[in-house]
Design a protein around this motif. Structure first.
Motif, mmCIF file in Angstrom:
data_model
loop_
_atom_site.group_PDB
_atom_site.id
_atom_site.type_symbol
_atom_site.label_atom_id
_atom_site.label_comp_id
_atom_site.label_asym_id
_atom_site.label_seq_id
_atom_site.Cartn_x
_atom_site.Cartn_y
_atom_site.Cartn_z
ATOM 1 N N GLY A 270 16.262 -14.207 4.054
ATOM 2 C CA GLY A 270 16.348 -14.127 5.506
ATOM 3 C C GLY A 270 17.524 -13.274 5.962
ATOM 4 O O GLY A 270 18.101 -12.494 5.208
ATOM 5 N N GLU A 271 17.868 -13.459 7.236
ATOM 6 C CA GLU A 271 18.945 -12.680 7.826
ATOM 7 C C GLU A 271 20.302 -13.279 7.476
ATOM 8 O O GLU A 271 20.398 -14.414 7.033
ATOM 9 N N GLY A 272 21.329 -12.532 7.736
ATOM 10 C CA GLY A 272 22.680 -13.012 7.496
ATOM 11 C C GLY A 272 23.260 -13.739 8.689
ATOM 12 O O GLY A 272 24.431 -14.080 8.706
ATOM 13 N N TRP A 273 22.468 -14.003 9.704
ATOM 14 C CA TRP A 273 22.951 -14.645 10.924
ATOM 15 C C TRP A 273 22.516 -16.100 10.940
ATOM 16 O O TRP A 273 21.343 -16.412 10.793
ATOM 17 N N ALA A 274 23.483 -16.997 11.100
ATOM 18 C CA ALA A 274 23.169 -18.419 11.186
ATOM 19 C C ALA A 274 24.007 -19.030 12.301
ATOM 20 O O ALA A 274 25.196 -18.736 12.415
ATOM 21 N N THR B 285 24.281 -9.288 -2.037
ATOM 22 C CA THR B 285 24.985 -10.446 -1.506
ATOM 23 C C THR B 285 24.795 -11.622 -2.439
ATOM 24 O O THR B 285 23.709 -11.857 -2.953
#
Length: 123
Positions: free
Chosen positions: A53-57, A44
């Motif tokens: 971190g995660e791909g969720w924001a 990415t």
């Protein structure tokens, strides 16, 4: 009645030709482009910084409301241009002027409601 359905046939044929052109362009792109995937290319990419971190924001719903209000007022600006051309036509002056004031009154009520709810305050 024959001409009526013939018109739809022409539209369908043009849609088919347009779809074939798009599909042909995508197929030619896939056949002609080089394909050398590596692990570096498949990671990415975030503006030159390695993702952490995660791909969720989460984002505030308020930003969507700002976007919605922008669209509403952009559309109202689009309606002002045809109104200006009709306003100059003979015999339509006062009628179109009254209609535009009604239109602007609806927009003003919506803007006042959004302001009262606190949507317009940037936080």
């Amino acid at each position: 009645m024959q001409d009526y359905f013939h018109t739809y046939g022409v539209v369908a044929a043009l849609a088919a030709v347009g779809g074939a052109l798009v599909a042909g362009g995508l197929a030619a792109n896939r056949l002609l482009r080089p394909s050398r995937p590596t692990t570096e290319k498949l990671t990415t990419y975030e503006c030159g910084v390695d993702p952490v971190g995660e791909g969720w924001a989460q984002s505030y719903v308020r930003y969507y409301v700002f976007a919605y209000l922008y669209v509403v007022f952009a559309v109202d600006a689009v309606f002002l241009f045809p109104w200006a051309t009709v306003f100059s036509a003979p015999g339509y002056g006062m009628t179109t002027l009254g209609e535009m004031f009604v239109f602007l009154a609806f927009l003003a009520v919506g803007l006042a409601y959004a302001g009262k709810k606190g949507v317009l305050s940037w936080v």
